[in-house]
Design a protein around this motif. Structure first.
Motif, short mmCIF file in Angstrom:
data_model
loop_
_atom_site.label_atom_id
_atom_site.label_comp_id
_atom_site.label_asym_id
_atom_site.label_seq_id
_atom_site.Cartn_x
_atom_site.Cartn_y
_atom_site.Cartn_z
N THR A 73 0.85 -1.21 0.00
CA THR A 73 0.00 0.00 0.00
C THR A 73 0.88 1.25 0.00
N PHE A 74 2.11 1.11 0.52
CA PHE A 74 3.05 2.24 0.42
C PHE A 74 3.23 2.58 -1.07
N LEU A 75 3.44 1.51 -1.89
CA LEU A 75 3.58 1.72 -3.34
C LEU A 75 2.27 2.26 -3.92
N ALA A 76 1.13 1.71 -3.43
CA ALA A 76 -0.18 2.13 -3.97
C ALA A 76 -0.39 3.63 -3.72
N PHE A 77 0.12 4.12 -2.58
CA PHE A 77 -0.07 5.57 -2.29
C PHE A 77 0.59 6.38 -3.40
N PHE A 78 1.85 6.03 -3.74
CA PHE A 78 2.55 6.86 -4.73
C PHE A 78 1.86 6.75 -6.09
N ILE A 79 1.41 5.53 -6.44
CA ILE A 79 0.72 5.40 -7.73
C ILE A 79 -0.54 6.24 -7.73
N PHE A 80 -1.28 6.17 -6.64
CA PHE A 80 -2.54 6.94 -6.60
C PHE A 80 -2.25 8.42 -6.67
N PHE A 81 -1.26 8.85 -5.91
CA PHE A 81 -1.00 10.30 -5.84
C PHE A 81 -0.54 10.80 -7.21
N ILE A 82 0.38 10.08 -7.86
CA ILE A 82 0.92 10.59 -9.13
C ILE A 82 -0.16 10.52 -10.21
N SER A 83 -0.99 9.47 -10.20
CA SER A 83 -2.05 9.51 -11.24
C SER A 83 -3.09 10.56 -10.87
N GLY A 84 -3.19 10.91 -9.58
CA GLY A 84 -4.05 12.04 -9.22
C GLY A 84 -3.50 13.33 -9.82
N VAL A 85 -2.16 13.49 -9.73
CA VAL A 85 -1.54 14.69 -10.33
C VAL A 85 -1.84 14.71 -11.82
N ALA A 86 -1.79 13.54 -12.45
CA ALA A 86 -2.07 13.50 -13.90
C ALA A 86 -3.52 13.88 -14.15
N GLU A 87 -4.42 13.51 -13.23
CA GLU A 87 -5.84 13.82 -13.47
C GLU A 87 -6.10 15.32 -13.38
N CYS A 88 -5.32 16.03 -12.55
CA CYS A 88 -5.57 17.47 -12.48
C CYS A 88 -4.76 18.21 -13.54
N ASN A 89 -4.17 17.49 -14.48
CA ASN A 89 -3.35 18.14 -15.54
C ASN A 89 -2.25 19.01 -14.94
N ARG A 90 -1.55 18.45 -13.92
CA ARG A 90 -0.45 19.26 -13.37
C ARG A 90 0.88 18.71 -13.88
N THR A 91 1.87 19.52 -13.91
CA THR A 91 3.19 19.03 -14.36
C THR A 91 3.58 17.84 -13.50
N PRO A 92 4.29 16.82 -13.94
CA PRO A 92 4.84 16.76 -15.30
C PRO A 92 3.86 16.22 -16.33
N PHE A 93 2.55 16.29 -16.00
CA PHE A 93 1.60 15.76 -16.99
C PHE A 93 0.73 16.90 -17.54
N ASP A 94 1.23 18.15 -17.59
CA ASP A 94 0.30 19.24 -17.96
C ASP A 94 0.30 19.43 -19.47
N ILE A 95 0.14 18.35 -20.21
CA ILE A 95 0.22 18.43 -21.67
C ILE A 95 -1.03 19.10 -22.26
N PRO A 96 -2.25 18.86 -21.71
CA PRO A 96 -3.40 19.52 -22.34
C PRO A 96 -3.22 21.03 -22.40
#
Lengths: 358, 233, 373, 194
Positions: free
Chosen positions: A219-242
């Motif tokens: 779940t430690f790993l799951a936290f980071f995956i959830f958080f980083i894909s959350g960042v991608a969902e809000c279109n924030r860097t490093p995923f702010d491609i839109p």
């Protein structure tokens, strides 16, 4: 919790059966809207100041005559909000009027109704549904439709690019987010937010709080995956491609100005809070205080929840001013070849670990 | 016309340096005689400076450089004359450049690039020159070899009315843009160019700006083209 | 990524665009994200530099050379002035030569700092851009100290320099160098070795050496493709042969040689080389010698023509000057390195995606003032 | 598989180093803050030794200034200007070196040269000027210079001379005297003479 209590106070009168329910909902929606507005101002101020400190600048400062920006630029976010409200609201002539006007509201609704299941403290939760976290994940994918509408209706090639990119990105990052939540639900065996937080009380290995972050390496790993894909969902860097500044000018939001742009802006920050709120309560013990014995009255619970969410928002802001931007196909690789396989293995891992350690 | 004038002055100065001064005196045209005298004074001062400057490396590098250049230009000129005797007019080429007829310049340039002795694989610069009011236009190519590290300058002159020069775009890829710019400024047609159109000025601009006899057009799409800065006397 | 034929869409990365480094329009034929053809349309910033020079005297041309490549205007002056001095056979005192080398190398560092910072911006990293601009400001302060201007200096005149060095100049430049060298390590940490940056730039826009030579590309772009060609070493002008510095070339440490990352890294190494030259030049800068001594009162070069190449931060900057003895140049052609760099854009960005085109354009480091002249 | 894991490991480590660098800046903001609060803190004048030697004066290319009393109307600066932004009109003075008080014309300049011209108009269009300093060099009387030039004690550095109307940027340095007065002044003295 609040919705049920409000219904008790206002008995359903015979004449208009549903009226009390509508009044109760309005009484909950308005404070949430006010909370989002105030929180957005604080977050914008935080972003201005943190980004300036990172870049050796001091950010908005407010000496001098007149309302300038008061001391330390505190009024800068208010000034920005006023500017956006007062600015002229241009609708391009060749735009598809109805969709163009509708788009910002759909995006905002996507983020706004997710607040109803966020556990602010033991008692302070709008609607403690038994499918709380499932509801939040389902609702937060509504925002994509708004962005696609915005991109398509402004009838401009750049916004079309932005819309198509954000459609691909947000939809595909929903999957790793949902899979990592599955890992959480497997342990807590309940989907209601309060239940998940209650599961995380007590201590583990003597000194560590029993947050899901620590009690299981997967779940430690799951936290980071959830958080980083959350960042991608809000279109924030490093995923702010839109809305990549250097390529697509402002992506799907190029043609918007004034009040409508303010809504997009507001919903981005609201989305950030939803993601951090869910991550804090699912993995970092929500309103649980790190020392189980002390400070766990509802008031303190609110403090703990807000501080954990704000810390995660600080991390998002910190990401934005450090990393370059991924290309669209690399973004897809990271999601489909990186996050999804790992989160699948993760679910398997959580089960095995729980079986062995018990 | 100006070129052989310059030639005349150069020979006169060299002879005068060896001693017989009257070669300059019997040039009839007063202007060229004064120019020759000025060049003579300069050459003398140059000679004195070379003598009293003890430091060998500066000077030798400079003179050897020009010596090396001379040999490169001369060396390449001889090579070319063996291959294409009728295209190179020897008398106009000096130590600084090689004069070529435009007719089969394409073959010569292919030879210059592929022949192991020259290997000029990089076209450094194409310069268009308008030699005078009525005289013809000239295109100057500066070529450079990355392997042999030597450079050469090739000049092709073409009549003003129908200025036609074969395009070297197929040999050096950068020729494409350089030629478009020279066409844009001088109106020299490069035959065989992929799409010869203006590169810096708008497509429908009339006239060739860098020609000496160029008049700016009055208006462009109704906008007055300002010639001299008025408006704030 | 082969070229996919579908229904093509013509996209204008128009004259007004955040990452075209000036007023450049790219007519891009794309299919979805993948680019199949690019036609750069230039001429928006054309100020008829060559026609202007034919109507002004030789001294008055210098402020115009400043304005061609406004990011490296010291090197522009340097190119013009070296060509003029070779044409008029003027011997310049040593102190002036050393001052010019110091100014040119400082300007090279400033120009590379801007190029690398803006390249980080094109790829999406905002902070390195501001770090590099903070350090570039220190160089601009040094220029302001000596010639009063921060961007367009008109500092190097034919035969000398306009103002002598101020008192305490050498200490200021030593201070800058000591401050600057540790900063390079910081840039490498935050941008060069960042995995996302490597992912975005390695193997992108590969420029093979023979294509580069055929397109006349020069400078860091050519050295990035592995061709060891630096005018300061191979055709030394002024007193560059007195300094020892090596010429970094791209070896494909991350991707193939000649990709965007190599061009970026070659510029980063070149800054350390320029710092090395600066230290040597400052050490044996002659104290005596008047900077105005060799400036001719009236510049009237003898009839003739000269083609002189110098190494500007963007490549081979060459001046072809034809003089007919009058105080005004008969013909003055400036061969701009960014002009050739832009011409290669179409060749190397076919088949890449839209965001790569922006990355490749940034790695070529073009300045539109110099292309359009 | 190894490459896959190495990729992940590399991403994590380079991300963390990048974040370490930005956090250092965030933490040490007080030490390396570079902002200049403009209206309150002005741009510091670069400390530079203002020598008396003409070529070593303090050089700040801000605004052009002309000491009109020293100007002998030789038009050298007008010719040296690459963008022709200096316009000078002169009127011949009947006898050199004589003051004509009616139009405030001083006959002798600071360097002691006798003036043969009355400068009736000396306009510099600062919106056209390219600040190249080429006009300062040929002036025999050193009367045209950029503020912050040799006689910089008289002028504080002036780099805030923007105006609302472009015509206000045309600095007129000649004495505010109408042409008729100049005509009459220069012609009367010639009649008296003949």
């Amino acid at each position: 919790m609040i919705v049920d209590r409000l219904i008790e106070w206002f008995p359903t009168s015979a004449a208009w059966p549903g009226i009390t329910f509508i009044v109760a909902v309005i009484l909950c929606a308005v404070p949430v809207f006010l909370f989002i507005a105030v929180y957005a101002l604080v977050a914008i101020y935080g972003e201005l100041k943190i980004s300036s400190f990172i870049q050796d600048k001091v950010g908005p400062m407010g000496q001098g005559v007149g309302l300038h920006a008061w001391r330390w630029g505190l009024l800068q976010p208010v000034a920005d909000a006023l500017k956006l409200i007062l600015k002229e609201d241009i609708i391009p002539s060749s735009a598809d009027k109805k969709l163009f006007i509708l788009a910002p509201f759909i995006v905002f609704i996507g983020a706004f109704i997710a607040f109803s299941a966020l556990p602010f403290s033991q008692t302070l939760i709008i609607a403690d549904m038994n499918i709380g976290i499932f509801y939040i994940l389902a609702v937060s994918s509504l925002g994509v439709i708004g962005i696609i509408l915005a991109g398509w209706s402004s009838n401009n090639k750049w916004s079309l690019y932005g819309a198509m990119r954000s459609a691909a990105q947000i939809v595909s990052y929903e999957i790793p987010a949902a899979l990592s939540i599955v890992a959480v639900i497997m342990l807590t065996s309940t989907m209601s937010m309060q239940g998940i937080i209650q599961y995380q009380s007590g201590l583990i290995w003597g000194f560590l709080p029993n947050w899901l972050l620590f009690n299981n390496p997967f779940t430690f790993l799951a936290f980071f995956i959830f958080f980083i894909s959350g960042v991608a969902e809000c279109n924030r860097t490093p995923f702010d491609i839109p809305e990549a500044e250097s390529e697509l000018v402002a992506g799907a939001f190029t043609e918007y100005s004034g009040m409508r742009y303010a809504f997009f802006f507001l919903s981005e920050y609201a989305n950030m809070f939803v993601v951090s709120g869910v991550a804090a309560s699912a993995f970092m013990g929500g309103w649980q205080s790190p020392i189980p014995g002390m400070l766990d009255t509802p008031g303190w619970g609110l403090f703990w929840f807000m501080s954990k969410s704000m810390f995660l928002i600080f991390m998002m802001i910190w990401f934005r001013w450090t990393f370059p931007r991924l290309r669209v196909d690399q973004l897809m690789d990271v999601c489909w070849k990186g996050f999804i396989p790992i989160s699948l293995v993760n679910i398997f891992g959580v089960g095995i670990w729980h079986l062995i350690v018990g | 016309m100006t070129d052989n004038l310059e030639q005349l002055i150069k020979e006169a100065v060299e002879k005068a340096l060896e001693g017989d001064i009257d070669v300059i005196n019997n040039i009839e045209d007063r202007v060229t005689r004064s120019k020759a005298k000025a060049a003579l004074v300069k050459a003398k001062r140059e000679a004195i400076k070379e003598k009293n400057e003890a430091s060998p490396d500066e000077n030798s590098n400079d003179s050897s450089d020009s010596k090396k250049d001379k040999t490169t230009n001369e060396h390449i000129a001889e090579l070319l004359i063996q291959q294409f005797p009728d295209d190179i007019n020897k008398e106009l080429s000096s130590n600084k450049h090689i004069q070529i007829q435009p007719k089969n310049w394409l073959v010569i340039s292919k030879y210059l690039r592929d022949d192991p002795a020259c290997l000029f694989d990089s076209l450094q610069c194409i310069t268009g020159v308008d030699l005078g009011e009525e005289s013809d236009l000239e295109v100057r190519y500066n070529l450079h070899s990355m392997t042999h590290r030597h450079a050469v300058e090739i000049r092709i002159s073409c009549p003003r009315k129908k200025a036609k020069v074969p395009s070297v775009e197929s040999i050096w890829r950068i020729g494409d843009w350089f030629e478009r710019e020279t066409y844009d400024m001088y109106g020299i047609e490069f035959e065989g160019h992929r799409d010869l159109k203006r590169i810096l000025l708008p497509e429908d601009w009339e006239g060739w700006p860098l020609r000496k006899d160029y008049e700016v057009q009055e208006t462009y799409h109704g906008i007055i083209v300002p010639k001299v800065k008025e408006g704030w006397e | 990524m082969g070229i996919v034929k579908g229904d093509q869409m013509v996209l204008n990365i128009g004259p007004q665009h955040p990452s075209t480094h000036g007023v450049l329009r790219l007519k891009v034929v794309t299919d979805g994200e993948i680019v199949s053809d690019i036609e750069p349309i230039i001429g928006y910033l054309h100020r008829c530099f060559e026609k202007h020079c034919e109507n002004s005297t030789y001294e008055q041309v210098i402020p115009f050379t400043d304005r061609c490549d406004y990011i490296a205007s010291m090197n522009n002056n340097f190119g013009y002035v070296v060509a003029m001095e070779k044409l008029m056979e003027i011997k310049v005192p040593d102190r002036v030569e050393y001052i010019r080398i110091i100014m040119a190398e400082l300007n090279r560092i400033a120009s590379h700092l801007l190029a690398l910072g803006v390249y980080g911006l094109d790829v999406g990293a905002f902070t390195p851009f501001l770090y590099m601009f903070r350090d570039r400001e220190r160089i601009l302060d040094i220029f302001e100290l000596t010639c009063g201007a921060r961007l367009l200096y008109n500092y190097m005149w034919v035969g000398g320099v306009s103002h002598d060095l101020p008192v305490g100049f050498v200490e200021t430049v030593y201070g800058f160098l000591d401050y600057f060298e540790p900063k390079l390590k910081e840039y490498n940490e935050i941008l060069t070795y960042n995995k996302i940056f490597i992912e975005r730039t390695a193997d992108v826009g590969v420029l093979p050496p023979e294509v580069a030579i055929s397109y006349g590309v020069s400078g860091p772009n050519l050295r990035g493709s592995g061709v060891k060609w630096d005018l300061r070493k191979d055709e030394p002008y002024s007193i560059y042969e007195r300094f020892d510095f090596d010429v970094p070339i791209g070896e494909g440490t991350v991707g193939t040689t000649g990709d965007c990352w190599d061009r970026f890294y070659v510029r980063m190494l070149e800054m350390t080389e320029s710092a090395k030259i600066l230290r040597q030049a400052l050490k044996d800068l002659p104290q005596d010698g008047d900077v105005h001594q060799a400036i001719p009162k009236k510049i009237r070069p003898p009839k003739g023509s000269i083609y002189q190449r110098t190494e500007s931060p963007r490549g081979d900057l060459a001046y072809y000057i034809i003089s007919d003895g009058s105080p005004q140049p008969y013909r003055l052609k400036m061969r701009s390195p960014a002009f050739t760099a832009l011409s290669v854009l179409n060749e190397i960005s076919r088949g890449w995606m839209l965001s790569d085109v922006i990355a490749i354009l940034g790695s070529l480091d073009i300045v539109l003032g110099e292309i359009d002249r | 598989m190894g490459n896959y894991l190495r990729n992940i490991w590399e991403t994590i480590t380079t991300m963390l180093t990048g974040m370490r660098v930005t956090f250092q800046h965030l933490w040490l903001i007080r030490r390396n803050n570079v902002t200049l609060q403009y209206p309150e803190e002005r741009w510091p004048r670069p400390e530079r030794d203002i020598g008396f030697d003409h070529s070593n004066y303090n050089v700040i290319r801000s605004r052009l200034h002309v000491d009109i009393d020293d100007c002998i109307g030789c038009l050298k600066c007008e010719r040296a200007c690459p963008v022709d932004c200096i316009k000078i009109d002169t009127v011949k003075v009947p006898n050199r070196g004589e003051d004509i008080h009616s139009i405030g014309h001083t006959g002798i300049t600071a360097n002691g040269t006798k003036k043969a011209m009355v400068v009736s108009r000396f306009d510099i269009d600062m919106s056209e000027c390219c600040y190249c300093n080429l006009c300062v060099y040929p002036c025999p009387e050193e009367c045209i210079y950029m503020t912050g030039g040799p006689n910089s004690e008289k002028h504080e550095i002036d780099y805030e001379f923007s105006q609302y109307d472009r015509n206000d940027l045309i600095f007129r340095f000649a004495k505010k005297v109408s042409d008729e007065e100049i005509e009459s002044a220069t012609s009367i003295s010639s009649e008296r003479e003949s």
